[in-house]
Design an enzyme around this catalytic site. Structure first.
Site, PDB file in Angstrom:
ATOM      1  N   GLU A 151      -0.310  -9.303   7.205  1.00  0.00           N
ATOM      2  CA  GLU A 151      -0.544  -8.357   8.303  1.00  0.00           C
ATOM      3  C   GLU A 151      -1.545  -8.901   9.317  1.00  0.00           C
ATOM      4  O   GLU A 151      -2.573  -8.273   9.608  1.00  0.00           O
ATOM      5  CB  GLU A 151      -1.021  -7.015   7.751  1.00  0.00           C
ATOM      6  CG  GLU A 151       0.049  -6.306   6.951  1.00  0.00           C
ATOM      7  CD  GLU A 151      -0.295  -4.863   6.587  1.00  0.00           C
ATOM      8  OE1 GLU A 151      -1.486  -4.536   6.539  1.00  0.00           O
ATOM      9  OE2 GLU A 151       0.634  -4.074   6.361  1.00  0.00           O
ATOM     10  N   GLU A 203       6.772  -5.550   2.548  1.00  0.00           N
ATOM     11  CA  GLU A 203       6.126  -4.372   1.958  1.00  0.00           C
ATOM     12  C   GLU A 203       6.817  -3.117   2.450  1.00  0.00           C
ATOM     13  O   GLU A 203       7.102  -2.997   3.647  1.00  0.00           O
ATOM     14  CB  GLU A 203       4.652  -4.261   2.382  1.00  0.00           C
ATOM     15  CG  GLU A 203       3.739  -5.261   1.757  1.00  0.00           C
ATOM     16  CD  GLU A 203       2.280  -5.065   2.171  1.00  0.00           C
ATOM     17  OE1 GLU A 203       1.895  -3.934   2.527  1.00  0.00           O
ATOM     18  OE2 GLU A 203       1.545  -6.062   2.142  1.00  0.00           O
TER      19      GLU A 203
HETATM   20  C1  BGP Z   1      -0.823  -2.813   3.692  1.00  0.00           C
HETATM   21  C2  BGP Z   1      -1.503  -3.899   2.921  1.00  0.00           C
HETATM   22  C3  BGP Z   1      -1.407  -3.780   1.439  1.00  0.00           C
HETATM   23  C4  BGP Z   1      -1.264  -2.388   0.890  1.00  0.00           C
HETATM   24  C5  BGP Z   1      -0.449  -1.455   1.751  1.00  0.00           C
HETATM   25  C6  BGP Z   1      -0.535   0.002   1.362  1.00  0.00           C
HETATM   26  O1  BGP Z   1      -1.535  -2.592   4.857  1.00  0.00           O
HETATM   27  O2  BGP Z   1      -0.977  -5.163   3.252  1.00  0.00           O
HETATM   28  O3  BGP Z   1      -2.429  -4.538   0.892  1.00  0.00           O
HETATM   29  O4  BGP Z   1      -2.371  -1.894   0.320  1.00  0.00           O
HETATM   30  O5  BGP Z   1      -0.760  -1.553   3.100  1.00  0.00           O
HETATM   31  O6  BGP Z   1      -1.712   0.550   1.846  1.00  0.00           O
HETATM   32  P1  BGP Z   1      -2.698   1.427   0.985  1.00  0.00           P
HETATM   33  O7  BGP Z   1      -2.997   0.606  -0.215  1.00  0.00           O
HETATM   34  O8  BGP Z   1      -3.860   1.645   1.844  1.00  0.00           O
HETATM   35  O9  BGP Z   1      -1.973   2.677   0.659  1.00  0.00           O
END
Ligand code: BGP
Length: 485
Positions: free
Chosen positions: A176, A383
């Protein structure tokens, strides 16, 4: 029949800092992530310079994936994973970021992890940097602002590419990367020291000081150069390597048909998504860059050779995360809602999870089409998923809501492939429950596998299959066809 190709890469994704634990084991150094306390929806995570024994730092023990990777990978293989996206903890290999020699114990550990993946016929996809920035380099020279960080990163990436050239083919240089421009990733992603302890990673840093914006954009530029140099070096190490960028896919809709709202939405899209995508895929800055810099009164410090490096070190595939969408409006008074590293205007047509992330499968089809038509290179959804407070009752977890979210998003991908887009893989986020990046909670769960652990660190860390485990197994076995039964 679905549009997924026969060799579609089905799988899941994790990040070292959110699952490994073992934060000081086998010579590992401290990363910035190790200095983030746990928080919740209403309590921002804190970043502390010293580790406070009275606070909880969830990365320190994670879900103990460091010791249980074999058990976890075996479970992934039971679901039929073809690919496992994981990140390497930079400070396991170079504990201080600028050490002369790599730490052999760290190298040995990941060798075993990759060998285990291959034992189960799973292709590892490695994120070289996923918020695991060496704390020492933040203290020493404020992270990515300093060009010496480029050299440290290259040393790290060359080391791992040489070491694992026969075990890893797919690499993502930065997770990201665009959160650097969203203004939320100054510490997490750019390794910049915060002004104070409290960091709410879900809220934009509204600091309009041109000096800070210049530093942020320069730090991001240094990451672009580091990524390009890694691609150039990697192709020499193994010409079969495939490199990807990874962008937080921000989908926005105009809140109203007011031309202002449409232009604002378009503009944000260019800056939030395409600014980084253009540099990494096309090897050149977005046409809006000069106007944007003028508007922000910001300057990027560049080296005369950088342009050529960016042009040469372009990525082979485009990967991104996608969770939700929001609206954009020129009216400041509209209700806001949370989201992946962003906040935006609430969309009256969408439902959201407990954390305010709005559920929008159509937005995924829209985003895939948008980026594919711009870049025309293969795409991977790195993701996607939904954070839910799962309940275990008599050893069972009935996660209907997750199955429904994922089904609709996979159908959206299927449609986008039908629209003519080249999508070669999908790695569901947090395929095993892990620590949330934004809140540091365990209770915001994404996995097909439940981990018995609560927000205070209590629990056996035992793994349990959720209903979605068997569901995803069927999806993979039928190449998505069971989604329509
Ligand atoms: C993205 C990241 C991840 C992950 C995901 C979900 O921004 O790359 O590392 O954590 O989001 O977010 P969260 O864990 O805050 O729910």
């Amino acid at each position: 029949m679905t549009n997924f190709s026969d060799d579609f890469m089905w799988g899941g994704a994790t990040a070292a800092n959110q699952c490994e634990g073992a934060w000081q084991e086998d010579g590992k150094g401290e990363s910035c992530a190790d200095h983030f306390t746990s928080g919740s929806l209403n309590k921002p995570r804190e970043f502390t310079l010293q580790i406070d024994p009275n606070k909880r730092y969830p990365s320190h023990s994670g879900i103990d994936h460091y010791h249980r990777y074999e058990e976890d990978i075996k479970l992934f293989s039971e679901m039929g994973f073809k690919i496992y996206r994981l990140s390497l903890n930079w400070t396991r290999i170079f504990p201080n970021g600028d050490d002369d020699k790599p730490n052999k114990q760290g190298l040995d550990h990941y060798r075993k992890v990759f060998e285990t993946c291959h034992k189960y016929n799973i292709e590892p996809l490695v994120t070289m940097s996923h918020y695991e920035f060496p704390f020492n380099l933040s203290k020493k020279w404020n992270g990515w602002i300093d060009r010496r960080t480029i050299d440290c990163y290259i040393k790290f990436t060359k080391t791992i590419m040489n070491e694992y050239k026969d075990l890893v083919k797919y690499w993502i240089t930065f997770n990201e990367i665009n959160i650097g421009i969203l203004g939320v990733g100054d510490t997490l992603s750019l390794g910049m020291m915060p002004k104070n302890n409290m960091i709410d990673v879900t809220k934009k840093n509204e600091d309009n000081d041109p000096k800070i914006i210049s530093q942020r954009l320069t730090a991001l530029h240094n990451q672009f150069v580091a990524s390009a140099l890694t691609v150039i070096a990697g192709k020499k190490i193994n010409p079969d390597f495939k490199f990807g960028c990874m962008i937080a896919g921000v989908v926005n809709y105009p809140y109203s048909p007011k031309p202002d709202d449409t232009f604002k939405t378009w503009y944000l899209e260019q800056i939030n998504n395409f600014y980084c995508g253009d540099v990494m895929v096309r090897g050149e800055y977005h046409p809006l860059t000069d106007a944007y810099l003028k508007d922000q009164k910001a300057v990027i410090q560049m080296d005369p050779n950088d342009k050529g490096i960016l042009k040469e070190g372009k990525v082979d595939f485009y990967s991104f995360s996608y969770y939700m969408s929001t609206c954009v409006s020129s009216d400041e008074n509209l209700t806001k809602t949370g989201g992946n590293m962003t906040t935006g205007i609430k969309n009256p047509y969408l439902k959201a999870n407990e954390w305010g992330w709005q559920i929008d499968p159509e937005g995924l089809r829209y985003y895939i089409n948008q980026v594919y038509n711009r870049y025309k290179i293969p795409l991977l959804i790195a993701e996607n998923g939904i954070g839910i407070r799962d309940k275990m009752i008599d050893g069972k977890i009935h996660d209907k809501e997750r199955i429904s979210y994922l089904s609709e998003h996979l159908k959206a991908i299927d449609k986008a492939i039908g629209d003519g887009c080249d999508v070669f893989g999908y790695t569901a986020w947090g395929c095993i429950d892990l620590v949330s990046a934004s809140t540091g909670e365990m209770s915001k769960r994404y996995g097909f596998i439940y981990v018995d652990l609560d927000d205070d660190g209590n629990g056996t860390r035992k793994r349990y299959k959720k209903d979605s485990f068997d569901w995803y197994k069927k999806v993979i076995a039928s190449n998505g066809n069971c989604l329509y039964e």
